[in-house]
Design an enzyme around this catalytic site. Sequence first.
Site, mmCIF file in Angstrom:
data_model
loop_
_atom_site.group_PDB
_atom_site.id
_atom_site.type_symbol
_atom_site.label_atom_id
_atom_site.label_comp_id
_atom_site.label_asym_id
_atom_site.label_seq_id
_atom_site.Cartn_x
_atom_site.Cartn_y
_atom_site.Cartn_z
ATOM 1 N N ASN A 30 0.869 -1.174 0.000
ATOM 2 C CA ASN A 30 0.000 0.000 0.000
ATOM 3 C C ASN A 30 0.901 1.219 0.000
ATOM 4 O O ASN A 30 1.737 1.365 0.887
ATOM 5 C CB ASN A 30 -0.882 -0.021 1.259
ATOM 6 C CG ASN A 30 -1.560 1.312 1.500
ATOM 7 O OD1 ASN A 30 -1.929 1.999 0.557
ATOM 8 N ND2 ASN A 30 -1.720 1.678 2.760
ATOM 9 N N GLY A 31 0.748 2.080 -0.999
ATOM 10 C CA GLY A 31 1.580 3.276 -1.075
ATOM 11 C C GLY A 31 2.008 3.503 -2.514
ATOM 12 O O GLY A 31 1.437 2.932 -3.442
ATOM 13 N N GLU A 66 -16.985 26.871 -1.687
ATOM 14 C CA GLU A 66 -16.833 25.498 -1.205
ATOM 15 C C GLU A 66 -17.172 25.420 0.296
ATOM 16 O O GLU A 66 -17.832 24.491 0.743
ATOM 17 C CB GLU A 66 -15.401 25.002 -1.491
ATOM 18 C CG GLU A 66 -15.020 23.674 -0.872
ATOM 19 C CD GLU A 66 -15.940 22.500 -1.226
ATOM 20 O OE1 GLU A 66 -16.805 22.651 -2.103
ATOM 21 O OE2 GLU A 66 -15.800 21.452 -0.582
#
Length: 606
Positions: free
Chosen positions: A100-101, A479
């Site tokens: 993961n990464g 936003e």
Amino acid sequence: MCGIVGYLGPRPAVPILVQGLERLEYRGYDSAGIAVLEGGGLLVEKRAGKLAALKSHLNGNMAGAQVGIGHTRWATHGRPSDVNAHPHLDCTGRIAVVHNGIIENYQELRQELAAKGHRFISETDTEVLAHLVEEFYAGDLLQAVFKMLPVLRGSYALAVMSADHPRELVGARQDSPLIVGLAAGETYLASDIPALLPYTRDNYILENGEVAWITPGEVTVYDANGSRKSKEVFHVAWDLQAAEKGGYAHFMLKEIHEQPRALRDTLAGRLKDDGRVRLEGVNFTPEEAAALEKVAIIACGTAHYAGMVGKYLLEKLLRLPVEDDVASEFRYREPILNEHTLGLVISQSGETADTLASLREAKKAGAQVLAITNVVGSSVAREADHVIYTWAGPEIAVASTKAYLTQVASLYLLALHLGEKRSHAPWAQEIAGGLKDLPDQVEEVLKLEPRIKELAGRIAPHEHAFFIGRGLDYPVSLEGSLKLKEISYLHAEAYAAGELKHGTLALIEEGTPVIALATQAQLLEKMLSNIKEVKARGAWVLALTQEGNTAVTEEADAVLYLPPVPSILAPAVTVVPLQLLAYYTAVARGCDVDKPRNLAKSVTVE
Ligand code: M6R
């Protein structure tokens, strides 16, 4: 963002790995896979699509395996497919890796390894890890991993197994989460606590640079230099629901806090020290870039407000005319486009119906289309000519936070890229330098959380609020007001601060909350006059500004100080307190933050 698991012990590994992946599916769900050791060799099963596809394929096979690793993927490098799914193997098929990464230097490593004869079959960055372990392996799996880690640049949580080491797993972490679960006679690895809750509440939370050598029921943790470390066991007292949210009360809050990581991942490997960028997936020749006469930004909701930030900065930096439209209007206003127009489509999901239809409209008119999206392989990504992926990871809360911030970061990257191609970017180094500081600055801003919670208590009892800003502060105001409306059901409106006196000022009464964004150095005096205008009508003003802007702070009733970001980069920082303000206002009003009424995460109808 992906999820990884590992198991080593006396029980059948497959059900444990699959259950762990089920709990990690929120981290990514475009493909899944496992590798286990059975009969002296590695067996690997992986499938594109949700975990259910892998599960139905497994169908009770590999029942004898007692060691294995698994992965649920959120694609970054390489589209979602069986072959790009993890685990990845080395040339011998005896070493398997899940990761993961993002390995930033994977292309260089891949070339070097290919030159040495290693064969690659996927498009992923992860596959280099399996081949690197193979390259460094001399009979000791742990040592091979130790030798590999210093050559990596980027982020990783990884688990490595080898058919030649049937009672071992190795885990390592750098900037991606990894925990080791401890139980009698068995050991686990996972990205997150929920994956292991059915099996253990006792964990080691690995820190950056740490490597875990795992044998059944035993774990040895080393630091980056290979010295043994003693670690305290972390006992989890949360229930499952809280654990899935990483201990946060809502996914939205978790995702707000993930923003420094999301920014780092989105910028990783793309930003060079000299202000140049490498955007894989964006392939303008200098001639094509120079021939652009107009940019048409098209998106919906929060993505549209990110686009408005893009309009301000692309025009300012590139001196290129930019239009921005909400996608539902763009399609029907017969926009004037041709082959010299760049259609810039922004969508977290990549599936928003109006955005997708507008993309097709722009292509039909001959424009080149560039998409900024968070979902690899989404419709928008597949149909665009160029793609910049925001590596925010899955966004679960309906209210978009980390997607917005990474969209804004991608727009800066695009400005740098087009500036470089059009041979005019005297500002490049300043922007690139500032971008590198952003993740840390967002971390700083997150420290304002307790104060923001207090201020939210001041706003929550009201039924109306106003946001004002000038220049780049204006789209951020929009936003901020959207966030507040959609989750707290408090009516909020954002105005270009100079417009107030043309109508809206009539709505300001004693105590009306006005959130004033004052981050644009060249517009501060004008902004100050607008603050005075609303104050004179009785407004309660919360100002967001950089420290040292004393005139603003003297006028406002409350102030949130921002780190000293250059005006042009301020939108990437200022939005964060507004997200927290909306979040805590919604909580104070008792709203269902993650699932606001009447809304859906992905709007696939017109
Ligand atoms: O998936 P998209 O980025 O295309 O979605 C567009 C909007 O629906 C979305 O940004 C929406 O406005 C947010 N959920 C608001 O927080």
